[in-house]
Design an enzyme around this catalytic site. Structure first.
Site, PDB file in Angstrom:
ATOM      1  N   GLN A  34      -1.233  37.166  92.076  1.00  0.00           N
ATOM      2  CA  GLN A  34      -0.628  35.841  91.993  1.00  0.00           C
ATOM      3  C   GLN A  34       0.015  35.571  90.633  1.00  0.00           C
ATOM      4  O   GLN A  34      -0.021  34.469  90.123  1.00  0.00           O
ATOM      5  CB  GLN A  34      -1.680  34.769  92.312  1.00  0.00           C
ATOM      6  CG  GLN A  34      -2.226  34.874  93.727  1.00  0.00           C
ATOM      7  CD  GLN A  34      -3.275  33.820  94.041  1.00  0.00           C
ATOM      8  OE1 GLN A  34      -3.824  33.205  93.126  1.00  0.00           O
ATOM      9  NE2 GLN A  34      -3.563  33.608  95.312  1.00  0.00           N
ATOM     10  N   SER A  40       1.967  42.019  96.299  1.00  0.00           N
ATOM     11  CA  SER A  40       1.785  42.263  97.729  1.00  0.00           C
ATOM     12  C   SER A  40       2.870  43.181  98.275  1.00  0.00           C
ATOM     13  O   SER A  40       2.586  44.131  99.022  1.00  0.00           O
ATOM     14  CB  SER A  40       1.768  40.938  98.500  1.00  0.00           C
ATOM     15  OG  SER A  40       2.956  40.197  98.268  1.00  0.00           O
ATOM     16  N   ASP A  85      12.794  41.529  95.109  1.00  0.00           N
ATOM     17  CA  ASP A  85      11.673  42.338  94.628  1.00  0.00           C
ATOM     18  C   ASP A  85      11.561  43.637  95.409  1.00  0.00           C
ATOM     19  O   ASP A  85      11.246  44.697  94.855  1.00  0.00           O
ATOM     20  CB  ASP A  85      10.358  41.572  94.744  1.00  0.00           C
ATOM     21  CG  ASP A  85      10.314  40.353  93.843  1.00  0.00           C
ATOM     22  OD1 ASP A  85      11.181  40.254  92.952  1.00  0.00           O
ATOM     23  OD2 ASP A  85       9.425  39.507  94.022  1.00  0.00           O
TER      24      ASP A  85
END
Length: 275
Positions: A34, A40, A85
């Site tokens: 986070q 992720s 990303d």
């Protein structure tokens, strides 16, 4: 599991035969959670790379398509995100991305151009030990974009132009101009999202860097920032001092070279000429 499902579906739709072998898939990561560092999607990207190699189909699934597959897997999990990303993770190194609507409609993906990482100046990463939840930051702006909010649309167009100008600044190694563009990027984000959404800690991270004359912007949606010290090493030492006093961690950024194979790089060159 999500990327396995998306991968299998893509292969089925495109007539790509997969051998009938079993495998075990596991992962570990050292990316802070986070922190706006794409932790992720990094796991999903690594899993896709394993699948490409295990089934020996790397040559059958275009590099340009892979970021979209990763994003589709994350959508399966309810993660709201964009392609940037994922493109960076698939290609590695330094990548210029053109998401013009014309390209997206015609090709189903953007035009991604690898650049020499040697064009980059020294950069630093600032991040918080207790970061915010980067997954919540996109929500209201995305809805306003879809609703046709003129301010959001015009601001996003300016953000896109910053990328064009940033590429030119890098090619000219004009780091003073690059610093201005980085600061403008954050200012636009702040105007669009508002302080309540960005969070006091994330804003402080940017302002601490700016307090020594450094340029800074989020790496993603908050939790970490990328910093350029246009005045050199003395300024970087000041940055480390003020960040330490504010409780933030600082690391020099080491940008790796492209992770693509020679064959994949050659296919990209051919594809870009055709487009």
């Amino acid at each position: 599991m999500a990327i396995c499902k998306v991968f299998h579906g893509h292969c089925s739709r495109n007539g790509i035969a997969l051998k009938d072998d079993n495998f075990t898939l596991s992962y570990e990561t050292n990316i802070p959670r986070q922190a706006g560092l794409s932790g992720s999607s990094a796991i999903v990207c690594a899993a896709l790379s394993c699948l490409l190699d295990f089934y020996n189909v790397r040559h059958l699934i275009k590099v340009e398509v892979r970021p979209t597959l990763i994003l589709e897997a994350e959508k399966e999990l309810g993660i709201v995100a964009g392609l940037q990303d994922r493109v960076a993770q698939v290609y590695g190194g330094l990548v210029y991305m053109d998401f013009s609507q014309e390209h997206m409609d015609k090709l189903g993906h953007g035009i991604y151009t690898p650049l020499d990482v040697g064009l980059l100046p020294p950069l630093y990463l600032i991040y918080a030990e207790n970061p915010s939840d980067s997954g919540k930051v996109h929500s209201t702006v995305r809805k306003r974009w879809l609703d046709g909010d003129e301010f959001i649309i015009s601001s996003m167009k300016e953000v896109a132009q910053l990328a064009v100008d940033g590429r030119n600044a890098l090619l000219q190694k004009n780091y003073t101009e690059l610093a201005k563009l980085m600061n403008r990027n954050f200012d636009l984000r702040r105007q669009m999202f508002g302080d309540d959404v960005l969070g006091a800690m994330n804003i402080e991270m940017i302002e601490v860097a700016r307090s020594v004359g450094a340029a800074s912007k989020f790496t993603g949606s908050g939790g970490a920032a990328v910093v350029l010290c246009p005045d050199g090493e003395a300024q970087a030492e000041l940055l480390k001092t003020v960040c330490r006093e504010a409780g933030f961690l600082v690391e020099p950024i080491e940008v790796g070279r492209s992770v693509l194979t020679e064959e994949e790089t050659a296919s990209l060159s051919l594809s870009s000429r055709q487009q």
